[in-house]
Design a protein around this motif. Structure first.
Motif, PDB file in Angstrom:
ATOM      1  N   VAL A 149       1.317 -21.183  15.243  1.00  0.00           N
ATOM      2  CA  VAL A 149       0.648 -19.883  15.166  1.00  0.00           C
ATOM      3  C   VAL A 149      -0.428 -20.056  14.100  1.00  0.00           C
ATOM      4  N   VAL A 150      -1.661 -20.255  14.530  1.00  0.00           N
ATOM      5  CA  VAL A 150      -2.734 -20.649  13.629  1.00  0.00           C
ATOM      6  C   VAL A 150      -3.164 -19.484  12.744  1.00  0.00           C
ATOM      7  N   GLU A 162       1.037 -11.049   7.047  1.00  0.00           N
ATOM      8  CA  GLU A 162       1.913 -10.060   7.686  1.00  0.00           C
ATOM      9  C   GLU A 162       1.855 -10.174   9.207  1.00  0.00           C
ATOM     10  N   PHE A 163       0.653 -10.346   9.734  1.00  0.00           N
ATOM     11  CA  PHE A 163       0.485 -10.481  11.179  1.00  0.00           C
ATOM     12  C   PHE A 163       1.110 -11.789  11.658  1.00  0.00           C
ATOM     13  N   GLU A 164       0.823 -12.871  10.948  1.00  0.00           N
ATOM     14  CA  GLU A 164       1.381 -14.168  11.321  1.00  0.00           C
ATOM     15  C   GLU A 164       2.905 -14.112  11.347  1.00  0.00           C
ATOM     16  N   GLU A 165       3.485 -13.542  10.308  1.00  0.00           N
ATOM     17  CA  GLU A 165       4.941 -13.454  10.224  1.00  0.00           C
ATOM     18  C   GLU A 165       5.513 -12.632  11.372  1.00  0.00           C
ATOM     19  N   ALA A 166       4.823 -11.544  11.724  1.00  0.00           N
ATOM     20  CA  ALA A 166       5.296 -10.688  12.819  1.00  0.00           C
ATOM     21  C   ALA A 166       5.237 -11.426  14.153  1.00  0.00           C
ATOM     22  N   VAL A 167       4.160 -12.176  14.387  1.00  0.00           N
ATOM     23  CA  VAL A 167       4.036 -12.941  15.632  1.00  0.00           C
ATOM     24  C   VAL A 167       5.128 -14.002  15.712  1.00  0.00           C
ATOM     25  N   GLU A 172       9.965 -16.214  18.050  1.00  0.00           N
ATOM     26  CA  GLU A 172      11.279 -16.816  17.838  1.00  0.00           C
ATOM     27  C   GLU A 172      12.380 -15.955  18.446  1.00  0.00           C
ATOM     28  N   GLY A 173      12.183 -14.647  18.408  1.00  0.00           N
ATOM     29  CA  GLY A 173      13.151 -13.746  19.024  1.00  0.00           C
ATOM     30  C   GLY A 173      13.203 -13.862  20.531  1.00  0.00           C
ATOM     31  N   ASN A 174      12.183 -14.514  21.098  1.00  0.00           N
ATOM     32  CA  ASN A 174      12.130 -14.704  22.548  1.00  0.00           C
ATOM     33  C   ASN A 174      12.132 -16.180  22.938  1.00  0.00           C
ATOM     34  N   GLY A 175      12.716 -17.012  22.051  1.00  0.00           N
ATOM     35  CA  GLY A 175      13.001 -18.387  22.421  1.00  0.00           C
ATOM     36  C   GLY A 175      11.932 -19.412  22.128  1.00  0.00           C
ATOM     37  N   ILE A 176      10.864 -19.047  21.379  1.00  0.00           N
ATOM     38  CA  ILE A 176       9.802 -19.993  21.043  1.00  0.00           C
ATOM     39  C   ILE A 176       9.898 -20.321  19.554  1.00  0.00           C
ATOM     40  N   SER A 177      10.332 -21.529  19.247  1.00  0.00           N
ATOM     41  CA  SER A 177      10.508 -21.934  17.851  1.00  0.00           C
ATOM     42  C   SER A 177       9.157 -22.154  17.171  1.00  0.00           C
ATOM     43  N   ASP A 179       6.506 -23.811  14.525  1.00  0.00           N
ATOM     44  CA  ASP A 179       6.199 -25.058  13.832  1.00  0.00           C
ATOM     45  C   ASP A 179       5.445 -24.722  12.552  1.00  0.00           C
ATOM     46  N   PRO A 180       6.075 -24.802  11.388  1.00  0.00           N
ATOM     47  CA  PRO A 180       5.411 -24.422  10.134  1.00  0.00           C
ATOM     48  C   PRO A 180       4.284 -25.369   9.735  1.00  0.00           C
ATOM     49  N   ASN A 181       4.171 -26.519  10.389  1.00  0.00           N
ATOM     50  CA  ASN A 181       3.123 -27.484  10.044  1.00  0.00           C
ATOM     51  C   ASN A 181       1.885 -27.356  10.920  1.00  0.00           C
ATOM     52  N   GLY A 182       1.864 -26.363  11.783  1.00  0.00           N
ATOM     53  CA  GLY A 182       0.755 -26.259  12.726  1.00  0.00           C
ATOM     54  C   GLY A 182      -0.107 -25.028  12.554  1.00  0.00           C
ATOM     55  N   SER A 183      -0.243 -24.545  11.311  1.00  0.00           N
ATOM     56  CA  SER A 183      -0.933 -23.272  11.099  1.00  0.00           C
ATOM     57  C   SER A 183      -2.433 -23.407  10.900  1.00  0.00           C
ATOM     58  N   ARG A 184      -2.911 -24.614  10.702  1.00  0.00           N
ATOM     59  CA  ARG A 184      -4.338 -24.804  10.427  1.00  0.00           C
ATOM     60  C   ARG A 184      -5.032 -25.347  11.672  1.00  0.00           C
ATOM     61  N   GLY A 185      -6.072 -24.647  12.146  1.00  0.00           N
ATOM     62  CA  GLY A 185      -6.796 -25.071  13.334  1.00  0.00           C
ATOM     63  C   GLY A 185      -8.279 -25.241  13.054  1.00  0.00           C
ATOM     64  N   MET A 186      -8.920 -26.109  13.815  1.00  0.00           N
ATOM     65  CA  MET A 186     -10.357 -26.310  13.673  1.00  0.00           C
ATOM     66  C   MET A 186     -11.116 -25.047  14.087  1.00  0.00           C
ATOM     67  N   GLY A 187     -10.737 -24.487  15.221  1.00  0.00           N
ATOM     68  CA  GLY A 187     -11.409 -23.278  15.695  1.00  0.00           C
ATOM     69  C   GLY A 187     -11.625 -23.307  17.189  1.00  0.00           C
TER      70      GLY A 187
END
Length: 276
Positions: A149-150, A162-167, A172-177, A179-187
């Motif tokens: 979740v970038v 707050e938005f990131e945490e909510a997403v 996760e509540g619907n079965g999608i784990s 990845d805490p290492n994937g938050s930074r994206g090029m764009g």
């Protein structure tokens, strides 16, 4: 709800050919009736009343319009190695088209020329930025891998914690784990829109090795993500981040750093004098 078999077949149909910039109109046959085309050639569909924008891009990397030979190994879809697959970003497109079919409220944007430095999104934003101010959030499904979740694009925050945490919690509540290492994206395309849309993110869609002939998609993951996205009430998610363009952001950042430096210096001065 659309079955996994239907979802998979739609993805195979979408990736029958590579679709480089300039050939996106060949995908019009997959868009639902009543779609709109903006002034620079992007496509969009409006479903119900919503302040959420979902987006993907139609073009694939490369310059040739080529027939794709699919190779399917269980839930992994790839090619015979002679072409790319085009999961970037047909994985996002199959999710959006399926959401539209299920009448999930939102505005759905299909950009052209993302692989050409975001040509379609840049041009429509420059010509009509106010259109995008109506949205509180913009969600792309153009991130490789699983569970990202970038929260940073173009080197600056694109959504609030707050938005990131909510997403993350909803996924996760619907079965999608997550990845805490994937938050930074090029764009991707919606990084252009974070100047006017407060909460912007890009979510992993199960694609791997994009832009290369060994590209593949885990269609089981992509389908599970679609089902999870359908269960989320996007309108209920928090809107905290203040949208601002890059110059405003860096000016604000510098001002914050200056103020923080002043406060720290003043605290040292006070401590030297024995004050609290």
């Amino acid at each position: 709800m659309i079955s996994k078999q239907e979802f998979t077949q739609l993805f195979l149909d979408l990736t029958e050919y590579t679709v480089p910039y300039g050939h996106e109109s060949k995908l019009e046959k997959f868009l639902p009736k009543g779609y709109h085309k903006d002034s620079v050639g992007n496509y969009y569909v409006e479903v119900g009343n919503s302040e959420t924008l979902f987006e993907c891009h139609l073009d694939t990397a490369g310059h040739e319009y080529e027939k794709v030979t699919h190779v399917i190994e269980g839930d992994l879809i790839k090619t015979d190695g002679s072409t790319i697959l085009g999961g970037d970003n047909k994985a996002g497109m199959v999710i959006l088209l399926s959401m539209i079919k299920e009448r999930k409220p939102g505005t759905y944007y299909f950009f052209i020329g993302e692989e050409r430095m975001g040509k379609g999104s840049h041009e429509i934003f420059e010509s009509n930025p106010d259109y995008f101010r109506q949205f509180d959030r913009c969600i792309a499904f153009d991130r490789r891998g699983y569970g990202s979740v970038v929260n940073i694009q173009f080197g600056r925050p694109c959504c609030s914690p707050e938005f990131e945490e909510a997403v993350i919690k909803k996924l996760e509540g619907n079965g999608i784990s997550w990845d805490p290492n994937g938050s930074r994206g090029m764009g991707t395309d919606n990084a252009i829109l974070m100047d006017v849309i407060p909460e912007v993110t890009n979510i992993s869609s199960g694609t791997f090795n994009e832009h290369h002939t060994n590209e593949y998609v885990d269609i089981d993951y992509t389908y599970k993500l679609f089902k999870a996205v359908m269960k989320i009430n996007w309108e209920d998610l928090p809107t905290v981040r203040i949208a601002m363009d890059s110059s405003e952001y860096y000016e604000s950042l510098n001002r914050h750093r200056h103020n923080e430096g002043f406060i720290n210096s003043f605290s040292v001065f006070k401590n030297k004098k024995g004050e609290n």
